[in-house]
Design a protein around this motif. Structure first.
Motif, PDB file in Angstrom:
ATOM      1  N   VAL A   1      26.901  23.672  20.120  1.00 13.27           N
ATOM      2  CA  VAL A   1      26.092  22.643  19.458  1.00 13.27           C
ATOM      3  C   VAL A   1      27.034  21.544  18.968  1.00 13.27           C
ATOM      4  N   ALA A   2      26.705  20.316  19.299  1.00 13.82           N
ATOM      5  CA  ALA A   2      27.553  19.194  18.889  1.00 13.82           C
ATOM      6  C   ALA A   2      27.006  18.532  17.633  1.00 13.82           C
ATOM      7  N   LEU A   3      27.818  18.502  16.594  1.00 13.78           N
ATOM      8  CA  LEU A   3      27.507  17.673  15.427  1.00 13.78           C
ATOM      9  C   LEU A   3      28.182  16.347  15.737  1.00 13.78           C
ATOM     10  N   LYS A   4      27.388  15.286  15.920  1.00 14.24           N
ATOM     11  CA  LYS A   4      27.987  14.050  16.425  1.00 14.24           C
ATOM     12  C   LYS A   4      27.336  12.825  15.798  1.00 14.24           C
TER      13      LYS A   4
ATOM     14  N   ALA B   1      31.030  11.358   6.661  1.00 19.22           N
ATOM     15  CA  ALA B   1      30.395  12.375   7.496  1.00 19.22           C
ATOM     16  C   ALA B   1      31.444  13.050   8.358  1.00 19.22           C
ATOM     17  N   ALA B   2      31.261  14.333   8.623  1.00 19.62           N
ATOM     18  CA  ALA B   2      32.176  15.053   9.512  1.00 19.62           C
ATOM     19  C   ALA B   2      31.398  15.564  10.723  1.00 19.62           C
ATOM     20  N   PHE B   3      32.068  15.535  11.862  1.00 24.78           N
ATOM     21  CA  PHE B   3      31.457  15.936  13.127  1.00 24.78           C
ATOM     22  C   PHE B   3      32.322  17.005  13.790  1.00 24.78           C
ATOM     23  N   MET B   4      31.738  17.789  14.665  1.00 26.64           N
ATOM     24  CA  MET B   4      32.486  18.872  15.334  1.00 26.64           C
ATOM     25  C   MET B   4      31.582  19.516  16.385  1.00 26.64           C
ATOM     26  N   THR B   5      32.179  20.386  17.181  1.00 24.53           N
ATOM     27  CA  THR B   5      31.329  21.196  18.058  1.00 24.53           C
ATOM     28  C   THR B   5      31.464  22.655  17.627  1.00 24.53           C
ATOM     29  N   ILE B   6      30.350  23.353  17.643  1.00 30.32           N
ATOM     30  CA  ILE B   6      30.320  24.749  17.202  1.00 30.32           C
ATOM     31  C   ILE B   6      29.764  25.603  18.336  1.00 30.32           C
ATOM     32  N   THR B   7      30.540  26.626  18.717  1.00 30.48           N
ATOM     33  CA  THR B   7      30.093  27.509  19.796  1.00 30.48           C
ATOM     34  C   THR B   7      29.816  28.899  19.240  1.00 30.48           C
TER      35      THR B   7
ATOM     36  N   ILE C   1      32.057  32.820  15.971  1.00 29.20           N
ATOM     37  CA  ILE C   1      31.831  31.372  15.967  1.00 29.20           C
ATOM     38  C   ILE C   1      33.133  30.629  16.204  1.00 29.20           C
ATOM     39  N   MET C   2      33.077  29.634  17.069  1.00 31.92           N
ATOM     40  CA  MET C   2      34.261  28.807  17.304  1.00 31.92           C
ATOM     41  C   MET C   2      33.928  27.353  16.955  1.00 31.92           C
ATOM     42  N   VAL C   3      34.771  26.764  16.112  1.00 30.34           N
ATOM     43  CA  VAL C   3      34.563  25.368  15.723  1.00 30.34           C
ATOM     44  C   VAL C   3      35.682  24.542  16.342  1.00 30.34           C
ATOM     45  N   GLN C   4      35.313  23.492  17.055  1.00 30.17           N
ATOM     46  CA  GLN C   4      36.317  22.681  17.732  1.00 30.17           C
ATOM     47  C   GLN C   4      36.265  21.225  17.288  1.00 30.17           C
ATOM     48  N   LYS C   5      37.448  20.612  17.299  1.00 33.66           N
ATOM     49  CA  LYS C   5      37.615  19.181  17.060  1.00 33.66           C
ATOM     50  C   LYS C   5      36.814  18.634  15.877  1.00 33.66           C
ATOM     51  N   PRO C   6      36.986  19.223  14.693  1.00 34.41           N
ATOM     52  CA  PRO C   6      36.278  18.624  13.560  1.00 34.41           C
ATOM     53  C   PRO C   6      36.947  17.310  13.144  1.00 34.41           C
ATOM     54  N   TRP C   7      36.138  16.260  12.941  1.00 28.69           N
ATOM     55  CA  TRP C   7      36.720  14.957  12.586  1.00 28.69           C
ATOM     56  C   TRP C   7      35.770  14.179  11.684  1.00 28.69           C
TER      57      TRP C   7
ATOM     58  N   MET D   1      32.912  23.941  27.871  1.00 29.61           N
ATOM     59  CA  MET D   1      33.885  24.214  26.823  1.00 29.61           C
ATOM     60  C   MET D   1      34.946  23.124  26.799  1.00 29.61           C
ATOM     61  N   ALA D   2      35.407  22.786  25.647  1.00 24.45           N
ATOM     62  CA  ALA D   2      36.474  21.801  25.533  1.00 24.45           C
ATOM     63  C   ALA D   2      37.724  22.495  25.007  1.00 24.45           C
ATOM     64  N   ASP D   3      38.873  21.846  25.226  1.00 18.30           N
ATOM     65  CA  ASP D   3      40.090  22.477  24.703  1.00 18.30           C
ATOM     66  C   ASP D   3      40.343  22.016  23.259  1.00 18.30           C
ATOM     67  N   GLY D   4      41.432  22.440  22.718  1.00 14.20           N
ATOM     68  CA  GLY D   4      41.790  22.056  21.359  1.00 14.20           C
ATOM     69  C   GLY D   4      40.980  22.788  20.317  1.00 14.20           C
ATOM     70  N   GLU D   5      40.831  24.077  20.486  1.00  8.62           N
ATOM     71  CA  GLU D   5      40.027  24.805  19.526  1.00  8.62           C
ATOM     72  C   GLU D   5      40.732  24.848  18.172  1.00  8.62           C
ATOM     73  N   THR D   6      39.963  24.848  17.132  1.00 11.64           N
ATOM     74  CA  THR D   6      40.521  24.678  15.809  1.00 11.64           C
ATOM     75  C   THR D   6      40.361  25.918  14.961  1.00 11.64           C
ATOM     76  N   SER D   7      39.212  26.527  15.043  1.00 11.04           N
ATOM     77  CA  SER D   7      38.973  27.641  14.151  1.00 11.04           C
ATOM     78  C   SER D   7      38.092  28.667  14.838  1.00 11.04           C
ATOM     79  N   ILE D   8      38.536  29.919  14.777  1.00 12.16           N
ATOM     80  CA  ILE D   8      37.775  30.963  15.454  1.00 12.16           C
ATOM     81  C   ILE D   8      37.454  32.083  14.468  1.00 12.16           C
TER      82      ILE D   8
END
Lengths: 172, 200
Positions: A111-114, A57-63, A39-45, A28-35
């Motif tokens: 899952v990492a969108l990267k 393109a946008a990337f993020m991690t989804i838990t 589903i938790m989406v983190q660090k969308p950029w 798990m990483a910190d800086g969660e953005t949306s819960i």
């Protein structure tokens, strides 16, 4: 040649059946953005674009914290005419970008969108993406429903978490 | 007679073969002294200032060449971001000896003006080259770079993505390829190889 070595290594891995390549991480990483509840989406950029750029393109991690497998089925935004889900197929050194219908988010996994893999694709951008912009994007999941996120625009050459210096690389 | 089932015998053979292959591979990698590859062909393009340039005209300089297109949403920014970080980590002396080039494989959309704006977003030293379709195709062929239009929007034929090789070529002052880096190589590895070559 590097390619030959890479190919042989890949072949070896494939032969031995160790090639279970999944773009999932359990850490798990910190800086969660949306819960949402599930589903938790983190660090969308996303990356800053040039004035005439039409694609981004946008990337993020989804838990997925739920007990059921879920699936990202669509994304929408005001920034582009079309917002789609895409992936890259690495075909012997050739990069082929293709639209996908969904991205699986298995239960209990992140899952990492990267870069170089799955991503949210902006087609026909309505304006330039500037460093520091926050872009509202709505993600829709099969089970969890709609999740609103704010995508942060980073430098054009940013790598997200994949390369250490990517986030801090200065604009010239 | 060997009573071992055929499957197991084959499996053991295959395992030995794979191990042998792996060892051979590792040794080849460690040796690390590849012969510079002479380049057959060349290119004639325009740079981001509108000046005509040729591969031959760059003799005497080290080059770092990447082929891509400015509408590229991910693969090219990843590669150019890595190149920018490689350049930022080089000594000033080394940086002055090397010209990083971004060659368009989509010259129909990549104008001189646009390729300048695009390359400047990544690094001030990165120089964009474009040309006619025939000129860009010749440049790509010279370096064995594959590219093809893909995912063409049925509503707008000027909206498409391009499948392409994502290699970075390190060329010496004699116009020979010293290294071919695959997609998203390790930044330190690339920087070390360049720095070592430039300080020989």
């Amino acid at each position: 040649m590097k390619q030959t070595r890479l190919f042989t290594t890949l072949a070896v891995v494939a032969i031995l059946g160790l090639g279970g390549c999944q773009s999932t991480v359990h850490k798990m990483a910190d800086g969660e953005t949306s819960i949402s509840k599930k589903i938790m989406v983190q660090k969308p950029w996303a990356r800053a674009s040039a004035r005439m750029a039409k694609a981004g393109a946008a990337f993020m991690t989804i838990t997925n914290h739920s007990m059921d497998n879920d699936r990202l089925i669509s994304a929408s935004s005001e920034i582009a005419k079309f917002t789609e889900l895409h992936t890259h197929i690495h075909d012997n050194g050739i990069m082929r970008m293709r639209k996908v219908e969904h991205i699986d988010i298995p239960k209990g996994e992140m899952v990492a969108l990267k870069p170089g893999g799955d991503h949210v694709m902006f087609i026909n951008l309505k304006r330039k993406l500037n460093l520091g912009d926050k872009l509202p994007v709505t993600l829709e999941f099969k089970n969890a429903g709609k999740v609103e996120v704010e995508v942060e625009v980073k430098a054009a050459g940013a790598m997200g978490g994949t390369h250490k210096m990517g986030d801090v690389h200065k604009m010239h | 007679m060997n009573t071992m089932p055929l499957f197991y015998r084959n499996f053991i053979r295959l395992t030995f073969f794979v191990i042998a292959l792996f060892i051979a591979n590792t040794q080849a990698a460690e040796a690390g002294n590849r012969k510079p590859m002479p380049i057959k062909g060349g290119f004639s393009l325009v740079d981001e200032t509108g000046k005509k340039v040729t591969l031959k005209g760059y003799r005497g300089q080290y080059l770092l060449i990447y082929f891509g297109y400015t509408y590229c949403p991910d693969i090219c920014p990843t590669s150019l971001g890595i190149i920018a970080q490689v350049l930022d980590g080089l000594s000033k002396k080394s940086l002055n000896k090397i010209i990083p080039l971004f060659i368009s494989i989509d010259p129909q959309r990549d104008s001189v003006e646009y390729i300048k704006e695009y390359t400047d977003m990544f690094h001030p030293r990165l120089l964009g080259l474009t040309g006619t379709v025939a000129e860009a195709s010749r440049a790509a062929k010279t370096f064995g770079v594959y590219f093809a239009k893909a995912e063409i929007n049925p509503e707008d034929s000027t909206d498409y993505s391009v499948d392409h090789s994502s290699n970075t070529f390190f060329v010496d002052p004699q116009g020979r390829i010293l290294e071919v880096f695959g997609h998203a190589p390790d930044i330190k590895m690339v920087r070390d190889k360049i720095e070592k070559q430039l300080n020989r």
